[in-house]
Design a protein around this motif. Structure first.
Motif, PDB file in Angstrom:
ATOM      1  N   ARG A  71       0.802  -1.230   0.000  1.00  0.00           N
ATOM      2  CA  ARG A  71       0.000   0.000   0.000  1.00  0.00           C
ATOM      3  C   ARG A  71       0.829   1.271   0.000  1.00  0.00           C
ATOM      4  N   ALA A  74      -0.245   4.232  -2.138  1.00  0.00           N
ATOM      5  CA  ALA A  74      -1.487   4.875  -1.695  1.00  0.00           C
ATOM      6  C   ALA A  74      -1.206   5.752  -0.477  1.00  0.00           C
ATOM      7  N   VAL A  75      -0.410   5.242   0.464  1.00  0.00           N
ATOM      8  CA  VAL A  75      -0.052   6.046   1.636  1.00  0.00           C
ATOM      9  C   VAL A  75       0.733   7.283   1.186  1.00  0.00           C
ATOM     10  N   THR A  77       0.548   8.733  -1.662  1.00  0.00           N
ATOM     11  CA  THR A  77      -0.412   9.632  -2.317  1.00  0.00           C
ATOM     12  C   THR A  77      -1.095  10.512  -1.278  1.00  0.00           C
ATOM     13  N   GLY A  78      -1.550   9.875  -0.185  1.00  0.00           N
ATOM     14  CA  GLY A  78      -2.214  10.633   0.887  1.00  0.00           C
ATOM     15  C   GLY A  78      -1.286  11.683   1.478  1.00  0.00           C
TER      16      GLY A  78
END
Lengths: 251, 352
Positions: A71, A74-75, A77-78
């Motif tokens: 992930r 995605a992390v 990206t956040g």
């Protein structure tokens, strides 16, 4: 006395847990050198994967997060969307990035997230003791392919750099290795460029580093480098697969 | 006097988040909560916020993890099957002690289930929701106004206790419209986020957001610490509402949309001469154990009305130490209970 060689400042002064002959140490150093040269350590936020590099959060002198398996993009990206001024990178292995995290990888790339991904491909799951990775070569013996990987049972190795190069969102994708001084220097240049592109807001970069795992390959460190050259590089050819801004920045 | 606006429950959740200063929403479409994403998609660009439609539920919760780790208020929303996918992230949020707000507008299950309202995710929400020892703070609104108010409050609670606050709604609450007050609220005083990943800027040691502890004693110590925080939450943040319980002989326990139906049943029972009342848990974790235990000394029986095969009923039996009979009035799969059905159970409880 003149100092001719020292530890990069972005690398924490701790003993790493990596096995003898493992190339993670070199790659960590190159990432740290790139951070030093661009003077971005104070702004950097790294995301560690699940796998051998999980403890990367202890090895860099910058803020770090540890993500669930696969992930990290995605992390990242956040984090990047929350704080666009920070320099955000992930450091991931092949199981993390190209198996369980394939969707996160592909979609971070296609969105053109302005992050830098360091992808370490050693054709095996290291931390869990040597199982088949998505990048395991045909015929390669692992704990979960005890008779060798076959097309019929396991399909083919994934070529991540080639795959991501087809995505418009990816700004820069290069495959490098660290088996020789020359190649280490090239790898350094590529990693530096990946971070440079992020500083300049150019979007998603992925640097795939073809790497060794002497422990799980059952080879000594020198044999492992030979195996990398003889077996891996024909399947994973080195080179720049995508550089959206090559003309603009010159080579 | 503030002006009232007619809004859908799902939109009220989104508006509540915006009022709370949430500027990072990561979503994925799923019925019956998609209006939250649609509302955020429209509004976020106008307040310099981030709306991102992720590639999956898994990615969206991990984006929330990232934004929260970076010190920002972040939210994701989904409905039952999608929340199941987010479970991995819920556990990591707990393990990393990150604040977050996660919305579940429940639909019928298991599996792909249906798209009609349900309360079948009570266990998932209140008993951990994923692997490992942890809790989420679970708020169960029962009106469109409360969808806004408790979403707003969820952000404060999440930041205060470094916990995931979940809004557990259902398809009825998500889809229904009511006039509500959307005026700004007084900001709460909250601890600084000195743990956040913002870059050391050469001024401090690196911050690390992590949930890995290979030494079992370290992990146990951390879990003890976390559960001490949970104990404080149980002590200070448990919320419930009562309706006509003062002289009640039969107390209905219901939350969310079911509590509104139960109120009607209670009025019908009173008209028929049965002294009925309602205890409505507003926080499902922490569960209002104390007021239920106190009622157990006074009443004849309890009726639990829920839109599941009986999940909250277990907490009612535990809280009341099974001192009184606990009857279950249940519907499942998206079928909604009627006041008359609950009334039947009230009558039965009164007659026994």
């Amino acid at each position: 006395m003149a100092i001719v060689f020292e530890k990069p400042k972005a690398l924490a002064d701790v003993t790493m847990h990596y096995c003898p002959g493992c190339t993670h140490g070199i790659i960590h150093r190159l990432v740290a050198e790139a951070m030093d040269e661009l003077d971005i350590t104070g702004m950097a936020i790294g995301v560690a994967p699940v796998g051998c590099a999980v403890f990367a959060y202890n090895y860099f002198n910058c803020d770090m997060a540890q993500a669930a398996h696969g992930r990290a993009p995605a992390v990242a990206t956040g984090i990047k969307r929350a704080n666009p001024d920070n320099i955000v990178f992930t450091y991931q292995g092949d199981g993390d990035l190209a198996a369980i995290g394939t969707a996160e990888t592909v979609h971070a790339a296609t969105r053109g997230e302005n992050i830098t991904v360091i992808f370490v491909n050693n054709a095996i799951y290291g931390m869990t003791g040597g199982q088949m990775a998505p990048t395991t070569l045909l015929g390669q013996v692992t704990q979960t392919t005890p008779y060798g990987r076959t097309e019929a049972a396991n399909g083919y190795p994934i070529r991540v750099a080639e795959m991501l190069a087809t995505l418009e969102g990816a700004a820069y994708v290069e495959r490098v290795t660290v088996d020789s001084v020359k190649n280490v220097r090239n790898a350094k240049k590529a990693i530096l460029k990946g971070f440079q592109y992020q500083v300049e807001g150019r979007g998603f970069s992925l640097i795939e580093v073809v790497s060794t795992c002497p422990t799980n390959w059952g080879l000594d460190p020198v044999e492992a480098l030979d195996w990398l050259r003889e077996k891996m590089l024909p399947v994973y050819p080195l080179g720049v697969y995508k550089d959206k801004f090559a003309q603009e920045v010159g080579k | 006097m503030s002006e009232k606006v007619l809004m859908k429950g799902n939109e009220a959740i989104a508006e509540g988040a915006l009022l709370a200063g949430c500027r990072h929403y990561f979503g994925y479409p799923i019925t019956p909560q998609t209006e939250i994403a649609a509302y955020m998609a429209k509004r976020m660009p106008k307040v310099d916020g981030v709306f991102l439609q992720a590639e999956s539920e898994v990615a969206s919760i991990n984006m929330v993890i990232g934004a929260s780790a970076a010190g920002k208020r972040a939210m994701t929303s989904s409905s039952s099957p999608g929340v199941a996918l987010k479970s991995e992230g819920l556990s990591y949020l707990a393990g990393c002690d990150l604040p977050a707000v996660v919305v579940n507008i429940q639909r019928g299950g298991p599996g792909l289930g249906g798209i009609q309202p349900s309360q079948a995710d009570y266990f998932h929400a209140t008993k951990g929701g994923a692997h490992g020892d942890f809790h989420m703070l679970v708020l169960a609104p029962n009106s469109v106004q409360e969808m806004l108010d408790y979403t707003y409050k969820a952000f404060d609670l999440a930041d205060q206790y470094r916990i995931t606050a979940m809004i557990l709604g259902d398809g009825i609450l998500g889809q229904m419209m009511e006039p509500i007050d959307i005026s700004p609220k007084e900001p709460a005083k909250l601890p600084p986020k000195d743990w956040a990943l913002t870059g050391t800027r050469g001024e401090r040691k690196p911050n690390i957001v992590n949930s890995l502890y290979l030494n079992p004693e370290d992990l146990e110590a951390l879990n003890f610490q976390r559960f001490e925080r949970y104990r404080q939450i149980e002590e200070k943040e448990t919320l419930h509402e009562t309706y006509r319980t003062e002289d009640a002989e039969i107390v209905v326990v219901a939350y969310g949309a079911a509590s509104r139906i139960a109120k009607n049943a209670i009025d019908l029972a009173r008209e028929g001469g049965v002294k009925a009342g309602l205890l409505r848990p507003i926080t499902l974790w922490p569960f209002p154990k104390k007021p239920l235990r106190e009622l157990a000394d006074k009443v004849k029986a309890f009726v639990v009305a829920e839109l599941s095969m009986g999940q909250m009923v277990e907490d009612v039996r535990l809280s009341t130490e099974s001192l009184r009979p606990v009857y279950l009035s249940a519907h499942t799969g998206g079928v909604v209970t009627t006041p008359e059905e609950i009334l039947e159970h009230i009558k039965q409880a009164a007659a026994n």
